[in-house]
Design an enzyme around this catalytic site. Structure first.
Site, PDB file in Angstrom:
ATOM      1  N   GLU A   1      -6.707  -0.765   9.874  1.00 23.57           N
ATOM      2  CA  GLU A   1      -6.119   0.574  10.025  1.00 23.57           C
ATOM      3  C   GLU A   1      -6.865   1.585   9.153  1.00 23.57           C
ATOM      4  OE1 GLU A   1      -1.987   0.363   8.950  1.00 23.57           O
ATOM      5  OE2 GLU A   1      -1.566  -1.228  10.389  1.00 23.57           O
TER       6      GLU A   1
ATOM      7  N   HIS B   1       1.047   3.437  12.380  1.00 20.80           N
ATOM      8  CA  HIS B   1       1.716   2.914  11.181  1.00 20.80           C
ATOM      9  C   HIS B   1       2.644   4.001  10.627  1.00 20.80           C
ATOM     10  CE1 HIS B   1       1.388   0.117   7.436  1.00 20.80           C
ATOM     11  NE2 HIS B   1       2.592   0.674   7.533  1.00 20.80           N
TER      12      HIS B   1
ATOM     13  N   ARG C   1       3.277  -5.961   9.485  1.00 18.60           N
ATOM     14  CA  ARG C   1       1.893  -5.796   9.074  1.00 18.60           C
ATOM     15  C   ARG C   1       0.989  -6.347  10.176  1.00 18.60           C
ATOM     16  NH1 ARG C   1       3.095  -2.623   5.759  1.00 18.60           N
ATOM     17  NH2 ARG C   1       2.863  -2.735   3.512  1.00 18.60           N
TER      18      ARG C   1
HETATM   19  C1  8YV Z   1       3.664   2.777   4.159  1.00 17.45           C
HETATM   20  C2  8YV Z   1       4.622   0.602   4.611  1.00 17.45           C
HETATM   21  O1  8YV Z   1       3.882   2.655   2.831  1.00 17.45           O
HETATM   22  O2  8YV Z   1       6.637   0.361   3.411  1.00 17.45           O
HETATM   23  C3  8YV Z   1       5.587  -0.136   3.755  1.00 17.45           C
HETATM   24  O3  8YV Z   1       5.271  -1.289   3.414  1.00 17.45           O
HETATM   25  O4  8YV Z   1       3.695   0.059   5.097  1.00 17.45           O
HETATM   26  C4  8YV Z   1       4.790   2.065   4.889  1.00 17.45           C
HETATM   27  O5  8YV Z   1       6.029   2.572   4.581  1.00 17.45           O
HETATM   28  C5  8YV Z   1       3.593   4.202   4.527  1.00 17.45           C
HETATM   29  O6  8YV Z   1       3.072   4.233   5.782  1.00 17.45           O
HETATM   30  C6  8YV Z   1       2.711   5.012   3.615  1.00 17.45           C
HETATM   31  O7  8YV Z   1       1.414   4.598   3.682  1.00 17.45           O
END
Ligand code: 8YV
Length: 314
Positions: A262, A280, A233
Protein backbone atom coordinates in the site's frame (compact mmCIF):
# COMPACT_ATOMS: atom_id res chain seq x y z
CA UNK A 1 10.39 23.58 30.65
CA UNK A 2 11.70 22.12 27.41
CA UNK A 3 9.35 20.00 25.33
CA UNK A 4 10.22 16.33 24.80
CA UNK A 5 11.33 15.48 21.24
CA UNK A 6 8.96 13.25 19.26
CA UNK A 7 9.68 11.68 15.88
CA UNK A 8 6.52 11.64 13.74
CA UNK A 9 6.75 8.90 11.10
CA UNK A 10 3.95 9.96 8.74
CA UNK A 11 1.34 12.64 8.20
CA UNK A 12 -1.37 12.94 10.82
CA UNK A 13 -4.39 15.25 10.43
CA UNK A 14 -3.42 18.90 10.76
CA UNK A 15 -5.42 19.28 14.03
CA UNK A 16 -3.35 16.45 15.57
CA UNK A 17 -0.08 17.96 14.43
CA UNK A 18 -1.12 21.30 15.97
CA UNK A 19 -2.09 19.65 19.29
CA UNK A 20 1.14 17.61 19.39
CA UNK A 21 3.20 20.68 18.58
CA UNK A 22 1.91 22.47 21.70
CA UNK A 23 3.37 19.78 23.97
CA UNK A 24 6.30 18.37 22.03
CA UNK A 25 9.12 19.28 19.67
CA UNK A 26 8.20 17.40 16.49
CA UNK A 27 10.58 15.91 13.92
CA UNK A 28 8.74 15.09 10.68
CA UNK A 29 10.31 11.92 9.31
CA UNK A 30 8.19 11.72 6.13
CA UNK A 31 8.90 15.31 5.17
CA UNK A 32 12.66 15.21 5.73
CA UNK A 33 14.75 15.63 2.60
CA UNK A 34 17.12 13.06 4.09
CA UNK A 35 15.27 11.01 6.77
CA UNK A 36 18.44 9.11 7.57
CA UNK A 37 20.31 12.33 8.33
CA UNK A 38 17.38 13.52 10.47
CA UNK A 39 17.64 10.39 12.62
CA UNK A 40 21.41 10.75 12.95
CA UNK A 41 21.14 14.41 13.92
CA UNK A 42 18.31 13.92 16.46
CA UNK A 43 19.19 10.45 17.81
CA UNK A 44 20.30 11.85 21.16
CA UNK A 45 17.10 13.91 21.58
CA UNK A 46 14.20 11.76 20.40
CA UNK A 47 12.33 10.28 23.38
CA UNK A 48 9.15 9.13 21.64
CA UNK A 49 7.80 8.11 18.26
CA UNK A 50 4.31 8.89 16.95
CA UNK A 51 3.57 6.44 14.16
CA UNK A 52 0.56 5.02 12.32
CA UNK A 53 -0.93 1.54 12.04
CA UNK A 54 0.22 1.33 8.42
CA UNK A 55 3.75 2.62 9.11
CA UNK A 56 4.86 0.98 12.37
CA UNK A 57 8.39 1.22 13.78
CA UNK A 58 10.97 -1.53 13.31
CA UNK A 59 13.87 -2.62 15.51
CA UNK A 60 16.44 -0.99 13.21
CA UNK A 61 14.84 2.41 13.85
CA UNK A 62 14.51 1.83 17.60
CA UNK A 63 18.18 0.79 17.83
CA UNK A 64 19.22 4.14 16.37
CA UNK A 65 17.37 6.05 19.12
CA UNK A 66 19.11 5.41 22.46
CA UNK A 67 16.81 7.82 24.35
CA UNK A 68 13.59 6.26 23.03
CA UNK A 69 11.05 5.62 25.82
CA UNK A 70 7.70 5.34 24.14
CA UNK A 71 5.88 4.68 20.84
CA UNK A 72 2.34 6.02 20.37
CA UNK A 73 0.52 4.45 17.42
CA UNK A 74 -2.32 6.10 15.49
CA UNK A 75 -4.17 2.83 14.81
CA UNK A 76 -5.12 -0.37 16.57
CA UNK A 77 -2.86 -2.65 14.50
CA UNK A 78 0.66 -2.76 15.90
CA UNK A 79 1.93 -5.50 13.57
CA UNK A 80 4.38 -3.00 12.06
CA UNK A 81 5.97 -2.29 15.45
CA UNK A 82 8.61 -4.72 16.70
CA UNK A 83 6.97 -5.39 20.07
CA UNK A 84 9.60 -7.94 21.15
CA UNK A 85 12.32 -5.37 20.68
CA UNK A 86 10.27 -2.73 22.48
CA UNK A 87 9.57 -5.09 25.40
CA UNK A 88 13.21 -6.17 25.68
CA UNK A 89 14.33 -2.55 25.77
CA UNK A 90 11.62 -1.18 28.11
CA UNK A 91 10.12 0.95 25.36
CA UNK A 92 6.41 1.45 26.05
CA UNK A 93 3.89 1.11 23.21
CA UNK A 94 0.32 2.40 23.04
CA UNK A 95 -2.30 2.11 20.28
CA UNK A 96 -5.86 3.35 19.60
CA UNK A 97 -8.31 0.46 20.18
CA UNK A 98 -12.08 0.81 20.68
CA UNK A 99 -12.43 4.30 19.21
CA UNK A 100 -12.25 2.89 15.65
CA UNK A 101 -14.22 -0.34 16.16
CA UNK A 102 -17.56 1.00 14.91
CA UNK A 103 -16.19 2.62 11.77
CA UNK A 104 -14.15 -0.43 10.77
CA UNK A 105 -17.15 -2.70 11.35
CA UNK A 106 -19.28 -0.27 9.31
CA UNK A 107 -16.76 -0.59 6.46
CA UNK A 108 -17.16 -4.37 6.67
CA UNK A 109 -20.92 -3.94 6.19
CA UNK A 110 -20.33 -1.49 3.33
CA UNK A 111 -17.96 -3.84 1.51
CA UNK A 112 -20.34 -6.80 1.92
CA UNK A 113 -23.16 -4.75 0.43
CA UNK A 114 -21.01 -3.10 -2.24
CA UNK A 115 -19.55 -6.41 -3.43
CA UNK A 116 -22.82 -8.38 -3.37
CA UNK A 117 -25.11 -5.65 -4.70
CA UNK A 118 -22.47 -4.25 -7.09
CA UNK A 119 -22.93 -0.71 -5.79
CA UNK A 120 -19.94 0.82 -7.67
CA UNK A 121 -21.04 -0.90 -10.89
CA UNK A 122 -24.57 0.42 -10.47
CA UNK A 123 -23.25 3.91 -9.93
CA UNK A 124 -21.09 3.60 -13.07
CA UNK A 125 -24.07 2.22 -15.01
CA UNK A 126 -26.09 5.36 -14.30
CA UNK A 127 -23.23 7.84 -14.73
CA UNK A 128 -22.02 6.39 -18.02
CA UNK A 129 -25.48 6.66 -19.60
CA UNK A 130 -25.69 2.88 -20.06
CA UNK A 131 -28.94 2.72 -18.11
CA UNK A 132 -30.54 5.00 -20.69
CA UNK A 133 -28.80 3.52 -23.73
CA UNK A 134 -28.70 -0.18 -22.88
CA UNK A 135 -31.27 -0.68 -20.11
CA UNK A 136 -31.05 -2.29 -16.69
CA UNK A 137 -27.75 -3.60 -15.30
CA UNK A 138 -27.23 -7.31 -14.54
CA UNK A 139 -28.75 -8.90 -11.46
CA UNK A 140 -26.82 -9.01 -8.20
CA UNK A 141 -26.71 -11.30 -5.10
CA UNK A 142 -28.84 -11.11 -1.97
CA UNK A 143 -27.24 -10.26 1.37
CA UNK A 144 -30.10 -10.79 3.86
CA UNK A 145 -30.24 -14.24 5.40
CA UNK A 146 -26.82 -15.38 4.15
CA UNK A 147 -24.02 -17.00 6.17
CA UNK A 148 -21.32 -14.73 7.62
CA UNK A 149 -17.89 -16.11 8.53
CA UNK A 150 -15.60 -13.95 10.68
CA UNK A 151 -11.92 -14.74 10.63
CA UNK A 152 -10.63 -13.09 13.78
CA UNK A 153 -13.39 -12.56 16.32
CA UNK A 154 -12.09 -9.60 18.30
CA UNK A 155 -13.71 -6.27 19.04
CA UNK A 156 -14.20 -5.43 15.36
CA UNK A 157 -15.41 -8.92 14.44
CA UNK A 158 -17.96 -8.85 17.26
CA UNK A 159 -19.19 -5.39 16.16
CA UNK A 160 -19.57 -6.67 12.60
CA UNK A 161 -21.46 -9.76 13.80
CA UNK A 162 -23.90 -7.53 15.71
CA UNK A 163 -24.53 -5.45 12.61
CA UNK A 164 -25.00 -8.40 10.25
CA UNK A 165 -27.48 -10.08 12.57
CA UNK A 166 -29.68 -7.14 11.57
CA UNK A 167 -29.50 -8.67 8.08
CA UNK A 168 -30.76 -12.00 9.50
CA UNK A 169 -27.36 -13.58 8.89
CA UNK A 170 -26.08 -16.62 10.75
CA UNK A 171 -22.60 -16.03 12.18
CA UNK A 172 -19.64 -18.42 12.47
CA UNK A 173 -16.04 -17.57 13.30
CA UNK A 174 -12.53 -18.90 13.63
CA UNK A 175 -9.90 -17.80 16.15
CA UNK A 176 -6.91 -19.80 17.36
CA UNK A 177 -9.01 -20.63 20.42
CA UNK A 178 -12.79 -20.31 20.89
CA UNK A 179 -14.00 -17.17 22.67
CA UNK A 180 -16.23 -17.25 25.72
CA UNK A 181 -19.57 -15.48 25.57
CA UNK A 182 -19.72 -15.14 21.80
CA UNK A 183 -23.04 -15.96 20.17
CA UNK A 184 -21.55 -17.48 17.01
CA UNK A 185 -20.55 -20.97 15.86
CA UNK A 186 -16.86 -21.78 16.32
CA UNK A 187 -15.10 -23.43 13.39
CA UNK A 188 -11.83 -25.30 13.95
CA UNK A 189 -10.00 -24.07 10.84
CA UNK A 190 -10.14 -21.15 8.39
CA UNK A 191 -10.98 -23.69 5.66
CA UNK A 192 -13.97 -25.05 7.60
CA UNK A 193 -15.14 -21.49 8.26
CA UNK A 194 -14.83 -20.56 4.58
CA UNK A 195 -16.76 -23.67 3.52
CA UNK A 196 -19.60 -22.62 5.85
CA UNK A 197 -19.65 -18.94 4.68
CA UNK A 198 -21.24 -16.92 1.91
CA UNK A 199 -19.26 -13.88 3.10
CA UNK A 200 -15.87 -14.44 4.71
CA UNK A 201 -14.67 -11.31 6.49
CA UNK A 202 -11.12 -11.00 7.80
CA UNK A 203 -10.96 -8.91 10.97
CA UNK A 204 -7.95 -10.53 12.63
CA UNK A 205 -4.78 -8.79 13.74
CA UNK A 206 -1.98 -8.66 11.18
CA UNK A 207 1.56 -9.90 11.73
CA UNK A 208 3.41 -13.18 11.36
CA UNK A 209 0.74 -15.23 13.19
CA UNK A 210 -1.86 -14.51 10.51
CA UNK A 211 0.32 -14.10 7.40
CA UNK A 212 -1.47 -15.65 4.39
CA UNK A 213 -4.07 -17.19 6.67
CA UNK A 214 -6.35 -16.89 3.65
CA UNK A 215 -4.51 -19.01 1.10
CA UNK A 216 -5.55 -21.02 -1.97
CA UNK A 217 -7.17 -23.73 0.17
CA UNK A 218 -9.34 -21.21 2.06
CA UNK A 219 -10.42 -19.54 -1.18
CA UNK A 220 -11.22 -22.94 -2.68
CA UNK A 221 -13.40 -23.69 0.34
CA UNK A 222 -15.17 -20.31 0.04
CA UNK A 223 -16.23 -21.35 -3.44
CA UNK A 224 -17.54 -19.74 -6.63
CA UNK A 225 -20.43 -17.92 -4.91
CA UNK A 226 -18.42 -16.83 -1.86
CA UNK A 227 -17.24 -13.26 -1.27
CA UNK A 228 -14.03 -12.39 0.60
CA UNK A 229 -13.93 -9.10 2.55
CA UNK A 230 -10.72 -7.82 4.14
CA UNK A 231 -10.81 -5.02 6.73
CA UNK A 232 -7.71 -6.23 8.59
CA UNK A 233 -4.28 -6.25 6.95
CA UNK A 234 -3.22 -7.13 3.41
CA UNK A 235 -0.68 -9.58 4.84
CA UNK A 236 -3.49 -11.95 5.90
CA UNK A 237 -4.24 -12.86 2.28
CA UNK A 238 -2.05 -14.69 -0.21
CA UNK A 239 -2.75 -12.10 -2.91
CA UNK A 240 -1.33 -14.19 -5.74
CA UNK A 241 -3.74 -16.98 -4.77
CA UNK A 242 -6.60 -14.44 -4.58
CA UNK A 243 -5.82 -13.14 -8.08
CA UNK A 244 -5.72 -16.74 -9.40
CA UNK A 245 -9.03 -17.58 -7.70
CA UNK A 246 -10.68 -14.46 -9.16
CA UNK A 247 -9.25 -15.09 -12.63
CA UNK A 248 -10.52 -18.69 -12.59
CA UNK A 249 -13.86 -17.66 -11.05
CA UNK A 250 -13.25 -19.96 -8.10
CA UNK A 251 -14.62 -17.27 -5.75
CA UNK A 252 -17.57 -14.97 -6.32
CA UNK A 253 -15.94 -11.64 -5.55
CA UNK A 254 -14.03 -9.54 -3.03
CA UNK A 255 -14.28 -6.31 -1.06
CA UNK A 256 -10.84 -5.11 -0.05
CA UNK A 257 -9.82 -2.18 2.15
CA UNK A 258 -6.24 -3.41 2.58
CA UNK A 259 -3.54 -4.85 0.34
CA UNK A 260 -0.21 -6.62 0.56
CA UNK A 261 1.47 -3.46 -0.71
CA UNK A 262 0.00 0.00 0.00
CA UNK A 263 -0.64 2.42 -1.56
CA UNK A 264 1.11 0.80 -4.52
CA UNK A 265 -1.31 -2.11 -4.56
CA UNK A 266 -1.30 -4.89 -7.15
CA UNK A 267 -3.31 -3.31 -9.96
CA UNK A 268 -4.25 -6.70 -11.41
CA UNK A 269 -6.96 -6.73 -8.72
CA UNK A 270 -8.62 -3.78 -10.47
CA UNK A 271 -9.19 -5.80 -13.61
CA UNK A 272 -11.96 -7.85 -11.97
CA UNK A 273 -15.41 -6.29 -12.12
CA UNK A 274 -16.45 -8.33 -9.05
CA UNK A 275 -13.82 -6.68 -6.83
CA UNK A 276 -14.60 -3.52 -4.83
CA UNK A 277 -11.66 -1.62 -3.35
CA UNK A 278 -11.08 1.08 -0.75
CA UNK A 279 -7.84 2.95 0.06
CA UNK A 280 -7.29 1.49 3.59
CA UNK A 281 -9.92 3.86 4.85
CA UNK A 282 -12.04 1.84 7.28
CA UNK A 283 -11.22 4.18 10.19
CA UNK A 284 -11.29 7.22 7.92
CA UNK A 285 -14.09 9.36 9.36
CA UNK A 286 -13.55 12.77 10.94
CA UNK A 287 -15.07 11.57 14.21
CA UNK A 288 -12.91 8.49 14.56
CA UNK A 289 -9.69 10.04 13.30
CA UNK A 290 -10.16 12.87 15.87
CA UNK A 291 -10.64 10.30 18.63
CA UNK A 292 -7.57 8.36 17.45
CA UNK A 293 -5.44 11.50 17.35
CA UNK A 294 -6.55 12.48 20.84
CA UNK A 295 -5.53 9.05 22.16
CA UNK A 296 -2.13 9.30 20.47
CA UNK A 297 -1.59 12.63 22.23
CA UNK A 298 -3.08 11.55 25.57
CA UNK A 299 -0.87 8.46 25.69
CA UNK A 300 2.24 10.55 25.01
CA UNK A 301 1.24 13.08 27.65
CA UNK A 302 0.50 10.30 30.18
CA UNK A 303 3.91 8.79 29.58
CA UNK A 304 5.80 12.04 30.06
CA UNK A 305 3.78 12.84 33.17
CA UNK A 306 4.78 9.47 34.61
CA UNK A 307 1.19 8.19 34.54
CA UNK A 308 -0.23 4.88 33.33
CA UNK A 309 -0.78 4.73 29.56
CA UNK A 310 -4.47 4.91 28.64
CA UNK A 311 -4.29 2.09 26.09
CA UNK A 312 -1.02 0.24 26.60
CA UNK A 313 0.19 -2.57 24.33
CA UNK A 314 3.61 -2.92 25.99
C1 8YV B 1 -4.63 3.26 10.14
C2 8YV B 1 -5.17 1.00 10.82
O1 8YV B 1 -3.99 3.51 11.31
O2 8YV B 1 -5.98 1.00 13.03
C3 8YV B 1 -5.25 0.48 12.21
O3 8YV B 1 -4.55 -0.51 12.49
O4 8YV B 1 -4.62 0.39 9.97
C4 8YV B 1 -5.78 2.31 10.43
O5 8YV B 1 -6.68 2.81 11.35
C5 8YV B 1 -5.11 4.52 9.55
O6 8YV B 1 -5.45 4.22 8.27
C6 8YV B 1 -4.06 5.60 9.53
O7 8YV B 1 -3.00 5.26 8.75
Amino acid sequence: MSKPDVLVMGALPQWDMAALEERFTLHRYWEAADPDALISAQAGNIRAIATRGDLGADAALMKRLPELEMISCFGVGVDGIDLDHARANSIRVANTPDVLTDDVADMGVALILAAARRIPQGDAHVRSGKWLDEGAMGLTSRVTGKRLGILGMGRIGAALARRMRGFDMSVAYHNRTPREGIDATYMETPQALAAASDFLVISSAGGEGTRNIVDASVLEALGPQGVLVNISRGSTVDEAALIDALAQKRIGGAGLDVFASEPDMDRRLLEFENVVVQPHHASGTVETRKAMGKLVLDNLVAHFEGAELLTPVV
